[in-house]
Design a protein around this motif. Sequence first.
Motif, PDB file in Angstrom:
ATOM      1  N   ARG A 111       0.781  -1.135   0.256  1.00  0.00           N
ATOM      2  CA  ARG A 111      -0.037   0.100  -0.072  1.00  0.00           C
ATOM      3  C   ARG A 111       0.914   1.222   0.125  1.00  0.00           C
ATOM      4  O   ARG A 111       1.968   1.045   0.547  1.00  0.00           O
ATOM      5  N   TYR A 112       0.317   2.333  -0.513  1.00  0.00           N
ATOM      6  CA  TYR A 112       1.259   3.509  -0.462  1.00  0.00           C
ATOM      7  C   TYR A 112       0.838   3.987   0.896  1.00  0.00           C
ATOM      8  O   TYR A 112       1.762   4.464   1.474  1.00  0.00           O
ATOM      9  N   GLY A 113      -0.337   4.102   1.549  1.00  0.00           N
ATOM     10  CA  GLY A 113      -0.709   4.532   2.875  1.00  0.00           C
ATOM     11  C   GLY A 113      -0.077   3.785   3.771  1.00  0.00           C
ATOM     12  O   GLY A 113       0.042   2.435   3.724  1.00  0.00           O
ATOM     13  N   SER A 114       0.724   4.442   5.025  1.00  0.00           N
ATOM     14  CA  SER A 114       1.464   3.673   5.906  1.00  0.00           C
ATOM     15  C   SER A 114       1.460   4.215   7.257  1.00  0.00           C
ATOM     16  O   SER A 114       1.598   5.649   7.022  1.00  0.00           O
ATOM     17  N   TYR A 123       1.454  -0.421  12.516  1.00  0.00           N
ATOM     18  CA  TYR A 123       2.052  -0.996  11.298  1.00  0.00           C
ATOM     19  C   TYR A 123       1.988  -2.412  10.831  1.00  0.00           C
ATOM     20  O   TYR A 123       1.860  -2.913   9.792  1.00  0.00           O
ATOM     21  N   ALA A 124       2.511  -3.276  11.986  1.00  0.00           N
ATOM     22  CA  ALA A 124       3.150  -4.667  11.900  1.00  0.00           C
ATOM     23  C   ALA A 124       1.836  -5.535  11.879  1.00  0.00           C
ATOM     24  O   ALA A 124       1.905  -6.784  12.575  1.00  0.00           O
ATOM     25  N   MET A 231      -6.241   9.925  10.264  1.00  0.00           N
ATOM     26  CA  MET A 231      -6.524   8.825   9.220  1.00  0.00           C
ATOM     27  C   MET A 231      -6.302   9.168   7.984  1.00  0.00           C
ATOM     28  O   MET A 231      -5.759   8.451   6.992  1.00  0.00           O
ATOM     29  N   LEU A 232      -6.611  10.510   7.641  1.00  0.00           N
ATOM     30  CA  LEU A 232      -6.203  10.961   6.166  1.00  0.00           C
ATOM     31  C   LEU A 232      -4.991  10.771   5.967  1.00  0.00           C
ATOM     32  O   LEU A 232      -4.491  10.367   5.048  1.00  0.00           O
ATOM     33  N   SER A 233      -3.979  11.515   7.096  1.00  0.00           N
ATOM     34  CA  SER A 233      -2.567  11.251   6.741  1.00  0.00           C
ATOM     35  C   SER A 233      -2.267   9.985   6.595  1.00  0.00           C
ATOM     36  O   SER A 233      -1.225   9.749   6.059  1.00  0.00           O
ATOM     37  N   ILE A 234      -2.569   9.048   7.380  1.00  0.00           N
ATOM     38  CA  ILE A 234      -2.006   7.547   7.497  1.00  0.00           C
ATOM     39  C   ILE A 234      -2.348   7.167   5.757  1.00  0.00           C
ATOM     40  O   ILE A 234      -1.276   6.405   5.547  1.00  0.00           O
ATOM     41  N   PHE A 235      -3.180   7.353   5.394  1.00  0.00           N
ATOM     42  CA  PHE A 235      -3.736   6.769   3.867  1.00  0.00           C
ATOM     43  C   PHE A 235      -3.130   7.539   2.931  1.00  0.00           C
ATOM     44  O   PHE A 235      -2.697   6.932   1.714  1.00  0.00           O
ATOM     45  N   PHE A 236      -2.724   8.904   3.024  1.00  0.00           N
ATOM     46  CA  PHE A 236      -2.279   9.570   1.897  1.00  0.00           C
ATOM     47  C   PHE A 236      -1.075  10.654   2.227  1.00  0.00           C
ATOM     48  O   PHE A 236      -0.400  10.759   1.195  1.00  0.00           O
ATOM     49  N   ARG A 242       5.010   9.767   9.584  1.00  0.00           N
ATOM     50  CA  ARG A 242       6.494   9.552  10.096  1.00  0.00           C
ATOM     51  C   ARG A 242       7.127  10.597  10.955  1.00  0.00           C
ATOM     52  O   ARG A 242       7.604  10.513  11.982  1.00  0.00           O
ATOM     53  N   TRP A 243       6.806  11.716  10.331  1.00  0.00           N
ATOM     54  CA  TRP A 243       7.522  13.052  10.972  1.00  0.00           C
ATOM     55  C   TRP A 243       6.779  13.544  12.122  1.00  0.00           C
ATOM     56  O   TRP A 243       7.414  13.847  13.450  1.00  0.00           O
ATOM     57  N   THR A 244       5.655  13.282  12.398  1.00  0.00           N
ATOM     58  CA  THR A 244       4.617  13.865  13.726  1.00  0.00           C
ATOM     59  C   THR A 244       4.679  12.521  14.691  1.00  0.00           C
ATOM     60  O   THR A 244       4.101  12.929  15.346  1.00  0.00           O
ATOM     61  N   ARG A 245       4.670  11.279  14.248  1.00  0.00           N
ATOM     62  CA  ARG A 245       4.636  10.070  14.906  1.00  0.00           C
ATOM     63  C   ARG A 245       3.133   9.975  15.241  1.00  0.00           C
ATOM     64  O   ARG A 245       2.762   9.666  16.567  1.00  0.00           O
ATOM     65  N   MET A 246       2.269  10.036  14.446  1.00  0.00           N
ATOM     66  CA  MET A 246       0.961   9.668  14.596  1.00  0.00           C
ATOM     67  C   MET A 246       0.900   8.401  14.595  1.00  0.00           C
ATOM     68  O   MET A 246       1.723   7.389  14.117  1.00  0.00           O
ATOM     69  N   ARG A 247      -0.354   7.941  15.491  1.00  0.00           N
ATOM     70  CA  ARG A 247      -0.918   6.467  15.811  1.00  0.00           C
ATOM     71  C   ARG A 247      -2.082   6.061  15.422  1.00  0.00           C
ATOM     72  O   ARG A 247      -2.850   6.711  15.252  1.00  0.00           O
TER      73      ARG A 247
END
Length: 514
Positions: A111-114, A123-124, A231-236, A242-247
């Motif tokens: 996937r592109y989103g991650s 992630y895992a 959630m928008l950031s995780i997918f797009f 990675r920079w903000t360490r969103m969970r």
Amino acid sequence: MAFITAHWGLDGIIVLTTLMIAVYLYMTRKLNYWKKRGVTEVVSPTLFLGNFTDCVLFKKSPGHLIKDFYDRAKGLPYAGFFILNKPALLIRDRELVKNILVKDFSNFENRYGSPDTKDRLGYANLFFINNPAWKILRTKLSPIFTSGKLKKMFELMLVCAQNLDTYLESLKLEGKGKELETKDLAAKFATDMIGVTAYGLNVNSLNNPDAEFRRHGKKIFEYSYIRGFEMLSIFFFPSLVRWTRMRVFGKDSSVFLRKAFWDTLLQRIESGTKRHDLIDILIELKKNHVDQDLNGIKFDGDDLVAQAAIFFTGGYETSSSTVSFTLYELAMYPEVQNRLRKEIHNALKENNNKVTYDMIMSLPYLDMVVSEILRKYPPLPFLDRVAGDTYKVPDSDLVLEKDTPIYVSMLGMHYDPEYFPDPDKFDPERFNEENKHNIPSCAYFPFGEGPRICIGTRLGLLQSKLGLVTILNKYEVTPSKKTLIPMVLDPRGTTTTALGGGVYLNLRRLNIST
């Protein structure tokens, strides 16, 4: 004396102007990317946000944004767009969709989103993790979803269905009935089902609105502006993540899921109890692969908890949405509701009023209804992939560069009148025996397609159908004062969610014997 000129103020203006020009050049350096490659852009990008201004401002959900690209690109095999300043490609042609998802899967397996790869809980897991770890996980977890395992789980699921029936009886819905928030009702039922089938726990959220599993499930999919942007950031916007360490699951829910999982796992190990569920399989993986790193995944710690967490959240949201949207459409189309209830009653009569796995799976009209719901309301309305290497698009001169994001609009294809005439109409007959065989391949795929299709599809369908049979056997659903007519979806939702998260309907106990 200043660094550049004789005046600090002038130096400041020069530095600020230089920075602004540098940022402008950086953000615009790729905005001619698709034009140079002869790829049509259906919407011109804007500075900084590309084509995602409406999503960032929560004017439009990402699913509907990509559907809008799909509709505008009618007659084209693909179209270019920009995620901020990142060139991305929408695939519209069915054969190209098939190539990306199936035939050439080896080049589009991720996937592109991650999430952030350091967010191991987010992630895992089987949904997000990249290959080759994904393939290892898929192979190890597939045995949970065999027909034999589902039949064994069904006995546990029946207990939850009986609890749902008892709960509805306690609401005293005779006479005119009562208005209920059916997404919440379905979510409680789904939470209890997953608790018992995956964890061996009696969650009992139907009778305890403050049950922790229910509370955290609701929190994970509660689309506030902050949560919606995460959630928008995780997918797009994975670089931003990675920079903000969103969970993925949020701090509090992550703590809860870890504790719930490890308490259950350790208790199961100490007792030696075998339930043939997810926990048993994870215990075996932990024993057999202790201290091993298998292509970037360990069956311990958060890597192990991640499998239980995604099982819970994926099953929870998919089933609760499917059940609540089905009840909504049945309230809008009482003739469909009556026909479905008649099928349920006839099946129960032939089966001595006993609900069984085989009975649930043999209801053709129920399957047609649920299939049409998943066409109109696919849980995740788009699919995303990323090119693992350069790729020559078949029958064209276009060559995709490595790391190019690829998107497929599930919602766009499901509402394309070429495949589904009068697509806004709720019509289960699209999926009768004759018509469903006329639906072209890769035009309908509510759970994805190809090797990365949702592993829990059959379980999700089974628990959704059981919930619907339990409710519709004795109860009628009709619109209430709060019912959204027509349905409005939440622009903050990455998944398909009703505006405000709730689906309000009136439930009334039928005065019939079953």
